[in-house]
Design a protein around this motif. Sequence first.
Motif, PDB file in Angstrom:
ATOM      1  N   LEU A   9       1.021  -1.313  -0.123  1.00  0.00           N
ATOM      2  CA  LEU A   9      -0.079  -0.087   0.035  1.00  0.00           C
ATOM      3  C   LEU A   9       1.029   1.119   0.073  1.00  0.00           C
ATOM      4  CD1 LEU A   9      -2.910   0.520   2.181  1.00  0.00           C
ATOM      5  CD2 LEU A   9      -0.927   1.971   2.676  1.00  0.00           C
ATOM      6  N   GLY A 226      -3.456   5.342  -2.130  1.00  0.00           N
ATOM      7  CA  GLY A 226      -3.208   4.603  -3.029  1.00  0.00           C
ATOM      8  C   GLY A 226      -3.194   3.248  -3.128  1.00  0.00           C
ATOM      9  N   GLN A 228      -1.662  -0.430  -4.002  1.00  0.00           N
ATOM     10  CA  GLN A 228      -0.603  -0.963  -4.616  1.00  0.00           C
ATOM     11  C   GLN A 228      -0.898  -2.107  -5.512  1.00  0.00           C
ATOM     12  OE1 GLN A 228       2.721  -0.377  -4.768  1.00  0.00           O
ATOM     13  NE2 GLN A 228       3.317  -2.096  -5.851  1.00  0.00           N
ATOM     14  N   ASN A 229      -0.289  -1.828  -6.924  1.00  0.00           N
ATOM     15  CA  ASN A 229      -0.395  -2.891  -7.901  1.00  0.00           C
ATOM     16  C   ASN A 229       0.308  -4.303  -7.470  1.00  0.00           C
ATOM     17  OD1 ASN A 229      -0.061  -4.654 -10.171  1.00  0.00           O
ATOM     18  ND2 ASN A 229       0.413  -2.930 -11.603  1.00  0.00           N
ATOM     19  N   ARG A 234       6.889  -1.649  -5.452  1.00  0.00           N
ATOM     20  CA  ARG A 234       6.137  -0.776  -4.756  1.00  0.00           C
ATOM     21  C   ARG A 234       6.115   0.612  -5.316  1.00  0.00           C
ATOM     22  NH1 ARG A 234       9.918  -2.619   0.417  1.00  0.00           N
ATOM     23  NH2 ARG A 234       9.026  -4.688   0.390  1.00  0.00           N
ATOM     24  N   THR A 237       0.460   2.074  -8.641  1.00  0.00           N
ATOM     25  CA  THR A 237      -0.718   1.856  -7.995  1.00  0.00           C
ATOM     26  C   THR A 237      -1.813   1.425  -8.978  1.00  0.00           C
ATOM     27  OG1 THR A 237      -1.301   4.116  -8.276  1.00  0.00           O
ATOM     28  CG2 THR A 237      -0.342   3.085  -5.919  1.00  0.00           C
ATOM     29  N   SER A 240      -7.032   4.680  -6.204  1.00  0.00           N
ATOM     30  CA  SER A 240      -6.657   5.474  -4.863  1.00  0.00           C
ATOM     31  C   SER A 240      -8.254   5.502  -4.371  1.00  0.00           C
ATOM     32  CB  SER A 240      -6.195   6.501  -5.007  1.00  0.00           C
ATOM     33  OG  SER A 240      -6.741   7.617  -5.928  1.00  0.00           O
TER      34      SER A 240
END
Length: 353
Positions: A9, A226, A228-229, A234, A237, A240
């Motif tokens: 995240l 956001g 996270q993908n 990291r 994103t 959001s």
Amino acid sequence: MKRKLWPFLILLVSVMTLVGCQKSANDKQSLPVVKDPETRTESLLHTVVQLSIYHENQEKVMDEAIDYIKNMEKLLSTNLKGADVYRINQAAGKKAVKVDPRTFEIIEAAQGMSKKSQGKFDVSIGAVTNLWRIGDDVARVPGDQEIKNALPYINYKDITLDKKKKTVYIKKGMTLELGAISKGYIADGVKKIFKKHGITTAIINLGGNVLTIGKSPNDPKGWNIGVQNPDEVRGDTVGSVHVKDSSIVTSGIYERYIEKDGKRYHHIMDPKTGYPVENDISGVTVFTKTSLQGDELSTSLFILGIKDGIKLIDDMEGVEAVFIDKENGIHISKGLKDNFTLRNKEYHLVTEK
């Protein structure tokens, strides 16, 4: 304590304006909210801890919060001799162990969570996680018979608590593992410390557990969080959400895992099978008022799966969630329909049937 996902995240926060004073119920003197936060970063809880306070001259409050985190880490360790959880596990089947009131409180909460989730969240999962040790250098894939032998020792009902004496007793062969709940409890504890000192605007980031206090000084809609993908480094994103005074807990399967014979095994275990949960979820982010509740739900939702998980969340008051599936689909609870912004064209929103 075992580490949880770090941090699946990202906080998308930039503060551009100076806002006025706010009044605290616990402090007669109001504290002005400032443009640049005072931030402290420490390696604790097997992750990176970052505390940001948007008021000046808060060094003593920071010190108190960091000391609290360090003390809780010592109390809840499964490896440190003298730690409460270590002593409980060592005394399994022999005697009840008197513990610190805070340790008792978190185990009591964990047992309650296990009951509410009907065992999908189970604090006695240690009998299995100790076989896998995912996240440690000695991680391995245990044999099927090893896992079958360990399953009878996973049962939250076999934890005996004496509230008056503050003692904990577990049956022989059992092992408590508080890694799935400890950071939530600690994050809520840090928030209490901040509130006690009149802090009205802050961010508490304990890896996969984030707590926001107040609202963003830059955005009246709230802090811009956001998600996270799960397939990228990291900072990348998928979307959001704006939040105020909220806990955000994120869990996923891509940052803690081991591979054997071409198969990947992640760290989120099913207490009923002793193996990593197998479904179509790659990540889930839960928005709640307390981080403790977020910990419970993030684990339970993984085991439930997307369809049943969405149904559970939509029936709960003040709780929302974002699920990411393995086909790049994003599933959001009904309360986020007007609050989630898609930011990655490789992902798509899925309309629940």
